[in-house]
Write an enzyme that holds these catalytic residues in place. Structure first.
Site, mmCIF file in Angstrom:
data_model
loop_
_atom_site.group_PDB
_atom_site.id
_atom_site.type_symbol
_atom_site.label_atom_id
_atom_site.label_comp_id
_atom_site.label_asym_id
_atom_site.label_seq_id
_atom_site.Cartn_x
_atom_site.Cartn_y
_atom_site.Cartn_z
ATOM 1 N N SER A 22 24.546 24.528 15.064
ATOM 2 C CA SER A 22 24.623 23.304 14.266
ATOM 3 C C SER A 22 23.617 23.366 13.127
ATOM 4 O O SER A 22 22.720 24.213 13.114
ATOM 5 C CB SER A 22 24.353 22.061 15.126
ATOM 6 O OG SER A 22 23.006 22.055 15.582
ATOM 7 N N ILE A 34 21.264 23.803 10.038
ATOM 8 C CA ILE A 34 20.841 24.937 9.217
ATOM 9 C C ILE A 34 21.240 26.257 9.864
ATOM 10 O O ILE A 34 21.697 27.184 9.189
ATOM 11 C CB ILE A 34 19.320 24.884 8.990
ATOM 12 C CG1 ILE A 34 18.942 23.613 8.232
ATOM 13 C CG2 ILE A 34 18.828 26.118 8.238
ATOM 14 C CD1 ILE A 34 17.461 23.299 8.264
ATOM 15 N N SER A 59 8.589 24.155 8.919
ATOM 16 C CA SER A 59 8.936 22.849 8.363
ATOM 17 C C SER A 59 7.872 22.437 7.360
ATOM 18 O O SER A 59 6.681 22.749 7.534
ATOM 19 C CB SER A 59 9.028 21.805 9.472
ATOM 20 O OG SER A 59 9.008 20.490 8.947
ATOM 21 N N TYR A 72 5.726 17.969 16.543
ATOM 22 C CA TYR A 72 6.623 18.928 15.901
ATOM 23 C C TYR A 72 5.914 19.651 14.756
ATOM 24 O O TYR A 72 5.994 20.883 14.622
ATOM 25 C CB TYR A 72 7.855 18.182 15.384
ATOM 26 C CG TYR A 72 8.872 19.025 14.662
ATOM 27 C CD1 TYR A 72 9.780 19.804 15.365
ATOM 28 C CD2 TYR A 72 8.935 19.020 13.274
ATOM 29 C CE1 TYR A 72 10.737 20.565 14.700
ATOM 30 C CE2 TYR A 72 9.891 19.773 12.589
ATOM 31 C CZ TYR A 72 10.786 20.543 13.314
ATOM 32 O OH TYR A 72 11.726 21.296 12.654
ATOM 33 N N LYS A 90 5.012 23.645 14.250
ATOM 34 C CA LYS A 90 5.461 24.395 13.080
ATOM 35 C C LYS A 90 4.279 24.983 12.311
ATOM 36 O O LYS A 90 4.408 26.034 11.671
ATOM 37 C CB LYS A 90 6.309 23.497 12.174
ATOM 38 C CG LYS A 90 7.654 23.109 12.794
ATOM 39 C CD LYS A 90 8.501 24.339 13.095
ATOM 40 C CE LYS A 90 9.889 23.984 13.594
ATOM 41 N NZ LYS A 90 10.708 25.182 13.884
ATOM 42 N N THR A 101 20.820 17.088 8.555
ATOM 43 C CA THR A 101 21.355 17.720 9.764
ATOM 44 C C THR A 101 21.515 16.685 10.869
ATOM 45 O O THR A 101 20.881 15.623 10.829
ATOM 46 C CB THR A 101 20.413 18.828 10.271
ATOM 47 O OG1 THR A 101 19.173 18.233 10.695
ATOM 48 C CG2 THR A 101 20.132 19.849 9.178
#
Length: 474
Positions: free
Chosen positions: A207, A209, A333, A359, A363, A394
């Site tokens: 799904s 990217i 990210s 998150y 990253k 997304t």
């Protein structure tokens, strides 16, 4: 014309100083205005030696070609540089002194087209940049240890235009949005290259990217293996890829990349079925708004977005090393800019849990690992780069950050735009020359912008040791 003149004295032998400085492969180590420098010829350093440079100019990364046009050993070297909007003539003179070596550096810079009209404005900025470059060279030649990472130069004070361009919120937003993708269109003029038979392993390719990247890679005739968690989705994507691209060399493996046992098992399957892997793309990741633990007792964000990437890469290192020109591409990210890695709280147990912050920290860890691996894997010929796709529309973003998605959906990138740099890093001959960099829209970018977000050498070591401890547990 803008003329820059600087002189420095260093306590190093004339022989060493000349050989080091005259080879422009080293300029990225001492000039904070240079992101990277790559030698494009194989001859011995001298007249005709050529270098491709990527420069730092605010949020932009212009390219430049340098060539040595005069070379008098231990005395003088002259280089001519040609960029899109200016040319430069650098003359470096070396003199032996009682205490070491004197370096006299002169750069004559000429702008063409409309830029010549603003030379008076640019002159003080360029002179300040020249001073920093020579200070960097003096420091490099005076120390046995390496210079701090170029991303730390902001601590010693950048010029006001650079600071504003790199640090204000609005330019950052524009670069991450679809408008930033449009601004980078001239960097996409490079001819596309096929991936005939290249064995690529892609995580999270069902799904967003990852799916967009999978289609592009399949179109380029790669032998693609997708690692996915959901078998039904994996089978569906496999069928779509084969049908729409005509590439029959698409398969998949099922694994939950938050589970150490699954990662070890899928790695063993890959190593048994493939003698070598040409490209590993660590794309899978997720943002969890609530703190949860995996069945193995690890915090889910840490396990999925950082530890899983580390383990898979380490397990597949030998399979990559067996390839002729292997590459690793780590998807990070832009959110990582806001956070520092917390090596004493990798599982986000201290304080109130914040999914976006957890998150971003993970990253940030991916970018640190990219730089560590780039250095460690040089002997294996493995190129390791990180990238971030910008703000992309997304299903994951819509689900995890509904407010963000609702407010900015009109300027979000398409998954195909977000995947563009992944595919470029996998297929471009030019990209294969670089390692250890952080990319957006096919251009290298800084990894540290905000004060207090850069880790120390000790923290890097702690992170490395803590992640390595899991290898024996997996």
């Amino acid at each position: 014309m803008i003329r820059l003149k600087e002189s420095i004295l260093v306590k190093r032998s004339l022989d060493y100083v000349f050989r080091y400085t005259s080879d422009f492969c080293h300029i990225q180590d001492w000039d904070p205005g240079v992101v990277s420098s790559v030698r494009i010829d194989q001859k011995k350093t001298g007249v005709g030696s050529q270098y491709d440079l990527v420069l730092k100019f605010g949020p932009f990364r212009p390219k430049m070609k340098y060539e040595i046009i005069a070379y008098d050993p231990f005395s003088k070297v002259v280089l001519k540089g040609v960029g899109e909007s200016f040319t430069a003539l650098d003359t470096i003179v070396f003199k032996k002194t009682a205490g070491g070596t004197q370096i006299d550096y002169q750069a004559d810079i000429r702008f063409h087209r409309f830029e010549s009209a603003i030379e008076k404005i640019l002159s003080p900025i360029m002179k300040k940049t020249g001073e920093k470059a020579m200070a960097g060279l003096e420091h490099k030649l005076s120390q046995t240890r390496s210079l701090p990472n170029k991303t730390m130069w902001f601590k010693s004070g950048t010029s006001l235009p650079d600071y504003l361009a790199d640090h204000l919120i609005l330019p950052g937003m524009l670069l991450f949005s679809r408008f930033g993708y449009a601004l980078g269109r001239r960097f996409r003029a490079e001819p596309e290259h096929e991936l005939d038979g290249k064995k690529i392993v892609l995580t999270g390719g069902t799904s967003g990217i990852g799916k967009a990247a999978a289609f592009k890679l399949a179109e380029k005739k790669a032998f693609l293996t997708i690692i996915a968690r959901n078998r039904a989705k994996a089978e569906q994507i496999q069928q779509e890829l084969v049908k729409k691209t005509g590439n029959p060399h698409i398969d998949f493996l099922i694994a939950d990349l938050s589970l150490m046992q699954d990662i070890k098992k899928v790695s063993e399957t890959l190593k048994a079925s493939k003698k070598n892997i040409d490209i590993l793309i660590n794309n899978a990741g997720a943002l969890f708004n609530a703190r949860k633990q995996t069945p193995e007792g690890l915090e889910q964000t840490f396990a999925t977005d950082l530890l899983g990437v580390f383990l898979l890469t380490q397990y597949l290192k030998d399979a990559l090393a067996a390839s002729e020109s292997p590459r690793i591409i780590n998807v990070s990210s832009g959110g990582m800019y806001t956070q520092k890695i917390e090596v004493n709280d990798l599982e986000n147990s201290q304080g109130q849990y914040n999914g976006a912050k957890a998150y971003a920290r993970a990253k940030r860890g991916i970018v640190i690992l990219t730089q560590i691996w780039a250095e460690q894997f040089k002997t294996h010929g493995i190129r390791v780069n990180a990238m971030h796709p910008g703000w992309v529309d997304t299903p994951g973003i819509k689900r995890s950050l509904p407010g963000f998605h609702q407010r900015l959906k009109r300027i979000l990138r398409t998954p195909e735009q977000g995947a563009d740099t992944i595919v470029w890093l996998a297929s471009s001959k030019r990209a294969g020359q670089y390692t250890g960099l952080f990319w957006l829209d096919r251009r290298p970018h800084e990894t540290v912008i905000f004060r207090g977000t850069c880790e120390s050498v000790e923290e890097r070591q702690i992170l490395w040791e803590k992640l390595n401890a899991f290898l024996s547990k997996g």
